[in-house]
Structure formats: C-alpha cells, structure tokens
Design a protein around this motif. Structure first.
Motif, PDB file in Angstrom:
ATOM      1  N   TYR B  49       0.839  -1.193   0.000  1.00  0.00           N
ATOM      2  CA  TYR B  49       0.000   0.000   0.000  1.00  0.00           C
ATOM      3  C   TYR B  49       0.873   1.241   0.000  1.00  0.00           C
ATOM      4  O   TYR B  49       1.901   1.296   0.685  1.00  0.00           O
ATOM      5  CB  TYR B  49      -0.919   0.028   1.231  1.00  0.00           C
ATOM      6  N   GLU B  53      -3.511   3.570  -1.357  1.00  0.00           N
ATOM      7  CA  GLU B  53      -3.921   2.748  -2.487  1.00  0.00           C
ATOM      8  C   GLU B  53      -3.153   1.425  -2.487  1.00  0.00           C
ATOM      9  O   GLU B  53      -1.977   1.381  -2.128  1.00  0.00           O
ATOM     10  CB  GLU B  53      -3.639   3.482  -3.800  1.00  0.00           C
ATOM     11  N   ARG B  55      -0.993  -0.980  -4.328  1.00  0.00           N
ATOM     12  CA  ARG B  55      -0.094  -0.814  -5.483  1.00  0.00           C
ATOM     13  C   ARG B  55       0.265  -2.138  -6.127  1.00  0.00           C
ATOM     14  O   ARG B  55       0.535  -2.196  -7.322  1.00  0.00           O
ATOM     15  CB  ARG B  55       1.199  -0.117  -5.056  1.00  0.00           C
TER      16      ARG B  55
END
Lengths: 111, 115
Positions: B49, B53, B55
C-alpha cells in the motif's frame, strides 16, 4: 520463472573468522539488492544494499559484492561475532515492484 | 524514533475464522508492505500500500485483503482461515513506494496460529 535463491542453506563459522553468504538471482532487470538479517523472534533488519550500477559496497564489518555477469550477490562479514548468528536473506527489486526475497541462510557462529 | 509496530504479537484462531492484523509504519513513511513467513521459509510478498492505495499484490487468494488508513497505518485481513495460514506476518514501511533504493524497515511481526 524469476527467482532469488541461496547456494548454502546453513553456514557455520568460527568466531573471528570471515563469513561469506552467497545468493543467486535470475532476473537481469533487477536494479537494487538488499541483505537483511533476521534474529530469532524478530523481524528482518536491513544490513546493506547495493544498486546494479555498483559492484561493491562496504559498511561496518560488512561488504556486499555484486557480479552482474553471473547474477551473483554475496555478503561478507569480517571478524564474525556471536551476535552475527541469524538468518540472512538477500532480496532483489525492480522499479515499481516489491522486493523478492530468497529463502535465507542460517549463520551459526562457533565460539 | 519509533520503529514499525505490529499488533497483536500473537493471534490464535480456529479454521474458518477471520483474523485482523495491524501495522503502524515509521512516522513519515507512506508505504506499507505485508509479507507472510511460514516456518523455515523465506518471506512471501502479500500486499503493498502507498498513499492509501493498493499498489501491488502477491500470489495469494482473495481472502487475503487489507487497507491503508489516512494516517498510513494498515490492516491485513485474512478470511476463512486455513491451517496453512499459520505463519509470521511481517509488516514493513518505507519512505516512498515504487522506487528502487528505498529501505524497507520491518516490524517484529504477528505470529498467527490456526488450529
């Protein structure tokens, strides 16, 4: 497939001697390599890193050598001490990808 | 400076239950990584993360999930626990995600035992 592995799963050395831990990697696109030390019951601890544009890097009592021709990485520990006993992991990284760890080598220091 | 912290230290669950593991990164770090370390094995990448988000994701089934909060702390959730999920779960943080050369600092791990 891509992999990071180690030649020797266990290594025993006499206190005061030098230790050499080896690691092979298969992806020539890897541009960053790290050695970690993991003591029993603890998380991995960063030791030293090296970028692919270098072939040698020295730290305190440790040296990492990178041979891109044969895709080989080694960690040298000078004057090995009992406190160096641990499992050592090499890891490789490519841009925008997570670290890929090898299986680890257990270093045992004999007093 | 405080390092990466994880809680709980140990967690015992039964098969089929759900487990939630927590991680607080080093102050200023925006990336959090989760790894599974089964006994005697190396670290297997689970999740990454950065800035809230997801990743990247490792080769694990969807019942492994997580999230990152606005303060950059993170949770790892494992649903429908199986015996082979028993392992040490390690969290690491770094200053910037996705770029080569960023040291990952690891926490002490959470030992999950599934019976």
């Amino acid at each position: 497939g891509e992999s990071v592995g180690l030649h020797l799963p266990t290594l025993s050395v006499q206190e005061g001697d030098n230790s050499i831990i080896n690691c092979a990697y298969s992806n020539s696109a890897s541009d960053y390599f790290i050695w970690y030390k993991q003591e029993s019951g603890k998380g991995p601890q960063f030791i030293i890193d090296i970028r692919s544009n270098m072939d040698k890097r020295q730290g305190q009592r440790v040296t990492v050598l990178l041979n891109k021709t044969v895709k080989h990485l080694s960690l040298q520990i000078a004057a090995t001490q009992p406190g160096d006993s641990a499992v050592y992991f090499c890891a490789e990284k490519r841009r925008n990808t997570p670290l890929v760890f090898g299986k680890g080598t257990r270093l045992s220091v004999i007093a | 400076e405080a390092g990466v912290t994880q809680s709980p230290t140990h967690l015992i669950k039964t098969r089929g239950q759900q487990a939630t593991l927590r991680c607080s990164p080093i102050s200023g770090h925006t990336s959090v990584y989760w790894y599974q370390q089964a006994l005697g094995l190396g670290l297997q990448f689970l999740l990454w993360y950065d800035e809230g988000e997801e990743r990247n994701r490792g080769n694990f089934p969807p019942r492994f999930s997580g999230r990152q909060f606005p303060n950059y702390s993170s949770e790892l959730n494992v649903n429908a626990l199986e015996l082979e999920d028993s392992a040490l779960y390690l969290c690491a943080s770094s200053a910037r995600g996705g770029l080569g050369g960023n040291e990952q600092y690891f926490g002490p791990g959470t030992r999950l035992t599934v019976t």
